[in-house]
Design an enzyme around this catalytic site. Structure first.
Site, PDB file in Angstrom:
ATOM      1  N   TYR A 144      22.021  70.209   3.630  1.00  0.00           N
ATOM      2  CA  TYR A 144      21.914  69.737   2.254  1.00  0.00           C
ATOM      3  C   TYR A 144      20.728  68.793   2.158  1.00  0.00           C
ATOM      4  O   TYR A 144      20.591  67.880   2.982  1.00  0.00           O
ATOM      5  CB  TYR A 144      23.192  69.005   1.846  1.00  0.00           C
ATOM      6  N   ASP A 238      15.048  65.570   7.415  1.00  0.00           N
ATOM      7  CA  ASP A 238      15.832  64.904   6.384  1.00  0.00           C
ATOM      8  C   ASP A 238      16.826  63.987   7.092  1.00  0.00           C
ATOM      9  O   ASP A 238      17.872  64.418   7.555  1.00  0.00           O
ATOM     10  CB  ASP A 238      16.551  65.942   5.515  1.00  0.00           C
ATOM     11  N   LYS A 266      20.573  56.407   1.769  1.00  0.00           N
ATOM     12  CA  LYS A 266      21.839  55.879   2.287  1.00  0.00           C
ATOM     13  C   LYS A 266      21.702  54.502   2.973  1.00  0.00           C
ATOM     14  O   LYS A 266      21.594  53.505   2.285  1.00  0.00           O
ATOM     15  CB  LYS A 266      22.520  56.929   3.157  1.00  0.00           C
TER      16      LYS A 266
END
Ligand code: PLP
Length: 428
Positions: A144, A238, A266
């Site tokens: 994702y 990522d 995050k």
């Protein structure tokens, strides 16, 4: 469990917010039942609107590596808020957080802050396409990279496929520029490069966390590095989830692979909305205002988010925090693995450091296909039984759970004991 308040809030939310949630997995669709509305968090615990207390392994999906309401982060946010919440002009805080990121990751010579991981990936891809003057990107099935159009393609059922959109609203033409290969499959990656000339970039989660936790097999990340370089494409890691999570320097330090570009989010925002992308200075120099690749953000580098991130990264530096996460993770893994064996339940713990998933399958999980062999119905029963025992896990078989530094030895023991009680329910 009496969920009267959560139920009422969910009904009210559903009248004014589609599905009652601002991000789909929160709706408990894959485990069923009433989604919890959270009233507050403290350390390793969250408290729902009905006053139940849970040991939390969601941790806001990764950012809260010190647990909830970590005092240094809260103090930093309070301090920053009193000085004004946003200026649309540069602040010293951006410089400080950028320096922390650049020092932590040698592959990142320059970094730009954005407001989410989605934005970070979207911007890194635009930059890679501009830099290489090519259009196609390779991603792995099950990884994702946020919900930008070109990344809403997971299509692959193991085979190398030309992308078809995962969501209505994604133009077929956009998805067609996304090539999907299975995770952990260097041969498929090589074949993808052989079959298309205009590949701008490979984007990959160096530890996959968005199909449940899937560790990179030895050689996979190295192959991605070599193939990208050989074909003039950029390698984008990522690390929105793994950055400062699987080690201070992220997965790239843990596995000793240098990507060209890195996406972050995050943890670097300490629980506030943030993202960042960075990498080689010659590539980053193409960004406006130095170059002509447009990228911008009204609230980018927001002082509250920068302050929270600085406080969190400072606290992660110069200490034994990653050893503590590793030992909590090892204790949880061995406790759960023993409980599974004793209960005779065919499931296994996948774990990289403080990221983990209990997959209800006998087979090793190495890619999306093998992840899908896990029994989501068993997970759903386990999830609800754990909730009854005061443990809040991700409400989906295919999401990572997170250990944080607030989890005590007693929390881990409580979790293993709860699992022993809950595995019968899962097997039922
Ligand atoms: C969470 C995540 C994203 C998206 O970040 P948002 O802040 O939710 O937009 C992208 N990539 C990975 C690997 C993630 O885990």
């Amino acid at each position: 469990m009496n969920l009267k308040r959560s139920q009422a809030l969910y009904e009210a939310a559903s009248r004014v917010i589609p599905g009652g949630v601002d991000s789909p997995v929160r709706a408990f669709r894959s485990v069923g039942g009433t989604p919890l509305f959270i009233a507050r968090g403290e350390g390793s615990r969250v408290f729902d609107a009905d006053g139940h207390e849970f040991v939390d392994f969601v941790g806001s999906w990764g950012p809260l590596i010190f647990g909830h309401a970590f005092p240094p982060v809260i103090a930093a946010i309070e301090r920053a808020a009193r000085m004004g919440t946003s200026f649309g002009a540069s602040t010293a805080l951006e410089v400080e957080l950028a320096e922390l990121v650049v020092q932590a990751m040698p592959s990142v010579e320059q970094v730009r802050f954005v407001n989410s991981g989605t934005e970070a990936c979207m911007s890194a891809l635009r930059l890679a396409r501009a830099f290489t003057r090519r259009d196609k990107v390779i991603k792995c099935a099950g990884c994702y990279h946020g919900h930008a159009d070109s990344m809403l393609v997971a299509a692959g059922s193991g085979a190398l496929t030309l992308g078809v959109p995962d969501s209505p609203g994604v133009p077929v033409a956009t998805a067609a520029d996304t090539i999907v290969v299975p995770y952990n499959h260097p041969i498929a990656l090589e074949r993808a490069f052989d079959q298309a000339e205009d590949i701008a970039a490979v984007i990959v989660e160096p530890v996959a966390g968005n199909m449940g936790v899937v560790a990179p097999l030895p050689g996979f990340l190295g192959a991605a590095r070599d193939l990208s370089a050989r074909h003039g494409a950029l390698l984008i890691f990522d690390e929105v989830m793994t950055g400062f999570r699987v080690g201070y320097g992220g997965a790239q330090a843990r596995y000793d692979i240098q990507p060209d570009l890195t996406c972050l989010g995050k943890i670097i925002g300490g629980g506030l909305p943030v993202g960042a992308f960075g990498g080689r200075a010659d590539v980053m120099a193409q960004l406006a205002p130095l170059g002509d690749v447009y990228q911008a953000g009204t609230l980018s580098g927001n002082p509250l988010a920068m302050s929270a991130g600085i406080a969190q990264l400072r606290a992660l530096k110069d200490s034994d925090v990653y050893d503590r996460l590793e030992s909590s993770g090892a204790a949880l893994e061995s406790g759960l693995t023993r409980a599974l064996a004793d209960a005779g339940v065919p499931a296994r713990v996948a774990r990289v450091g403080s990221m983990w998933t209990l997959f209800f399958t006998r087979d090793p999980v190495v890619d999306l296909d093998s992840a899908k062999s896990a029994d989501a119905a068993s997970y759903a029963r386990f999830f609800h039984a754990m909730l009854e025992h005061g443990i809040y896990l991700p409400p989906s078989q295919f999401e990572a759970a997170f250990i944080n530094l607030a989890h005590s030895k007693a929390d881990i023991e409580q979790t293993v004991a709860a699992a022993r009680e809950s595995l019968d329910a899962a097997a039922a």
